[in-house]
Design a protein around this motif. Structure first.
Motif, short mmCIF file in Angstrom:
data_model
loop_
_atom_site.label_atom_id
_atom_site.label_comp_id
_atom_site.label_asym_id
_atom_site.label_seq_id
_atom_site.Cartn_x
_atom_site.Cartn_y
_atom_site.Cartn_z
N LEU A 1 -5.28 4.89 14.81
CA LEU A 1 -6.09 3.68 14.58
C LEU A 1 -6.83 3.75 13.01
O LEU A 1 -6.87 2.84 12.46
N ALA A 2 -7.23 5.09 12.99
CA ALA A 2 -7.96 5.14 11.68
C ALA A 2 -6.90 5.19 10.52
O ALA A 2 -7.39 4.54 9.51
N ALA B 1 -6.29 1.32 9.97
CA ALA B 1 -7.39 0.76 8.97
C ALA B 1 -7.32 1.12 7.48
O ALA B 1 -7.50 0.47 6.83
N ALA C 1 -4.62 2.22 6.08
CA ALA C 1 -3.28 1.49 5.53
C ALA C 1 -3.65 0.08 5.05
O ALA C 1 -3.07 -0.69 4.08
N ALA C 2 -4.50 -0.62 5.89
CA ALA C 2 -5.07 -1.94 5.45
C ALA C 2 -5.61 -2.07 4.07
O ALA C 2 -5.70 -3.27 3.59
N VAL C 3 -6.14 -0.98 3.44
CA VAL C 3 -6.71 -0.94 2.18
C VAL C 3 -5.95 -0.06 1.14
O VAL C 3 -6.45 0.04 0.23
N GLY D 1 -1.81 -3.81 20.17
CA GLY D 1 -2.93 -4.78 20.43
C GLY D 1 -3.55 -4.13 21.74
O GLY D 1 -4.72 -3.98 21.74
N MET E 1 -4.86 -0.74 21.43
CA MET E 1 -6.05 -0.67 20.52
C MET E 1 -7.37 -1.05 21.39
O MET E 1 -8.32 -0.71 21.30
N THR F 1 -10.55 1.37 21.97
CA THR F 1 -11.90 1.15 21.64
C THR F 1 -12.76 0.83 22.90
O THR F 1 -14.04 0.60 22.93
N GLY G 1 -12.25 0.38 2.44
CA GLY G 1 -12.23 1.19 3.97
C GLY G 1 -13.84 1.42 4.24
O GLY G 1 -14.72 1.34 3.40
N ILE G 2 -13.72 1.92 5.44
CA ILE G 2 -15.10 2.27 5.83
C ILE G 2 -15.93 3.51 5.27
O ILE G 2 -17.06 3.40 5.14
N ARG H 1 -9.49 -6.90 7.36
CA ARG H 1 -9.69 -5.51 6.76
C ARG H 1 -11.03 -4.78 7.40
O ARG H 1 -11.01 -3.73 8.05
N LEU I 1 -10.69 -4.47 11.34
CA LEU I 1 -9.83 -3.27 11.74
C LEU I 1 -10.77 -2.11 11.44
O LEU I 1 -10.63 -1.14 12.11
N ALA I 2 -11.32 -2.04 10.36
CA ALA I 2 -12.21 -0.83 10.12
C ALA I 2 -13.24 -0.61 11.10
O ALA I 2 -13.45 0.71 11.62
N LEU J 1 -12.95 -1.64 14.30
CA LEU J 1 -12.40 -1.13 15.46
C LEU J 1 -11.94 0.33 15.42
O LEU J 1 -12.21 1.06 16.39
N ALA J 2 -11.59 0.93 14.18
CA ALA J 2 -11.39 2.48 14.18
C ALA J 2 -12.68 3.09 14.15
O ALA J 2 -12.45 4.22 14.87
N TYR J 3 -13.84 2.34 13.85
CA TYR J 3 -15.00 3.06 14.01
C TYR J 3 -15.35 2.99 15.42
O TYR J 3 -16.06 4.08 15.99
N ALA J 4 -15.05 1.95 16.16
CA ALA J 4 -15.44 1.79 17.59
C ALA J 4 -14.81 2.96 18.53
O ALA J 4 -15.41 3.32 19.36
N ASP K 1 -4.36 -9.32 18.74
CA ASP K 1 -4.79 -8.26 18.08
C ASP K 1 -3.67 -7.38 17.43
O ASP K 1 -3.92 -6.99 16.42
N MET L 1 -2.93 -6.91 13.62
CA MET L 1 -3.11 -5.87 12.96
C MET L 1 -1.67 -5.45 12.24
O MET L 1 -1.93 -4.96 10.99
N GLN L 2 -0.69 -5.59 12.65
CA GLN L 2 0.46 -5.44 11.95
C GLN L 2 0.90 -6.17 10.66
O GLN L 2 1.33 -5.81 9.57
N LEU M 1 -1.91 -7.47 8.96
CA LEU M 1 -2.90 -6.71 8.01
C LEU M 1 -2.58 -5.48 7.22
O LEU M 1 -2.77 -5.31 6.22
N THR M 2 -1.78 -4.62 8.00
CA THR M 2 -1.10 -3.61 7.37
C THR M 2 0.06 -3.84 6.55
O THR M 2 0.55 -2.87 5.89
#
Lengths: 201, 201
Positions: free
Chosen positions: A116-117, A120, A122-124, A163, A166, A170, B35-36, B113, B116-117, B119-122, B162, B166-167, B169-170
């Protein structure tokens, strides 16, 4: 040849692949624990018990560190899937794939948080995204060739895997509900005539 | 009352809500771009054009910064959904919700983005995860009450939103294919008798 011993007096060759793997596993551990912010040379070196210089010898950038951890995750998932019999039907393969991405034990929970990290990230990050794109295309083509509905069904099943996975990662959804929803989806995708194999756990 | 002017000689009251919003939008901008890892007091202050002390006055921790950005994203999605007529049928509401989460324009790409950041954080932060859990439960109950299949269908549709989101977005999947797969899913969920409303774009 690399890795071959020439006797007692000759220093053993450094096993570079092994060192890379140890460092990649350290990235995996720090990211699983604290998120992508932890993927620094300093944290990884401390986790692996090596010097910062050693980490940088194998992975020059944060990008390379993240990719290395993600490759370890991919290899672990593939290794577990390879334990399935060669004649496993597509529906069972998809059920097994889905379970690989759920945090059903500590190992999968760690791998899932790293994946998941990486998503996220890859999205940026266009370079990381390009790598995902190739993997995704291959996976979709593979599934599309095996499900009755072709590409649309493959996209929906793989989207659902990501989905639901994920949401479970979370803590948004419990694993049992996610598994029930995915099995119901498989029953629809493979048609009523195959439902006899059962959507059980 | 706060924000009301008492004449030329009286200093205008600071609009705290407005300042918070400006800083939260700055978090959104830096996380969407990098990113985060970029959600630091220093980066956010530079983006907002305020001092680091000002950022810290409103958001004491990175956690508070991330939540503030995520709330801005949630509010923007809700605002756009609220533009739909009150009698919009559930199927159209779900199609609209899905489109909110796809990067179909720059604003949604930025918001996606950030989401998604978050969610990875959560996935590595229990407090952030708890917040998501409440939102998720409410959303699932709302959808479950409106789709023919109840909870299992709601879980599958929201999971698919979701996962496909996500797919896209990446960059793993193109938006048109994702929309086609989701519309096909809606057609199944709402049954053949409703397919007359069309799965078009």
């Amino acid at each position: 040849m690399a890795g071959r011993s020439y006797g007692e007096g000759v220093p053993k060759r450094v096993d570079h692949a092994e060192r890379r793997a140890v460092i990649a596993d350290a990235v995996l551990a720090v990211v699983a624990r604290g998120g992508i912010e932890q993927a620094s040379v300093r944290h990884v070196a401390a986790e692996a018990g090596v010097s910062a210089g050693m980490v940088q010898h194998y992975f020059r950038t944060k990008d390379e560190l993240m990719r290395a951890a993600m490759e370890r995750v991919g290899a672990a998932v593939e290794r577990r899937l390879s334990l399935l019999p060669a004649d496993t039907p597509p529906r069972e393969l998809l059920r097994a794939l889905f379970r690989q991405l759920l945090p059903l034990d500590d190992e999968r929970a760690r791998e899932g948080r790293v994946a998941l990290a990486f998503l996220a990230y890859a999205a940026v990050d266009p370079a990381a995204a390009a790598e995902l794109r190739d993997d995704g295309r291959r996976m979709r083509a593979y599934v599309a060739a095996q499900v009755p509905g072709g590409e649309v069904t493959a996209v929906a099943l793989l989207g659902l895997i990501d989905g639901l996975g994920m949401q479970v990662l979370t803590g948004d959804l419990d694993a049992a509900t996610a598994i029930a929803a995915f099995d119901a989806q498989l029953a629809v995708a493979f048609g009523a005539e195959l439902q006899g194999t059962g959507p059980g756990k």
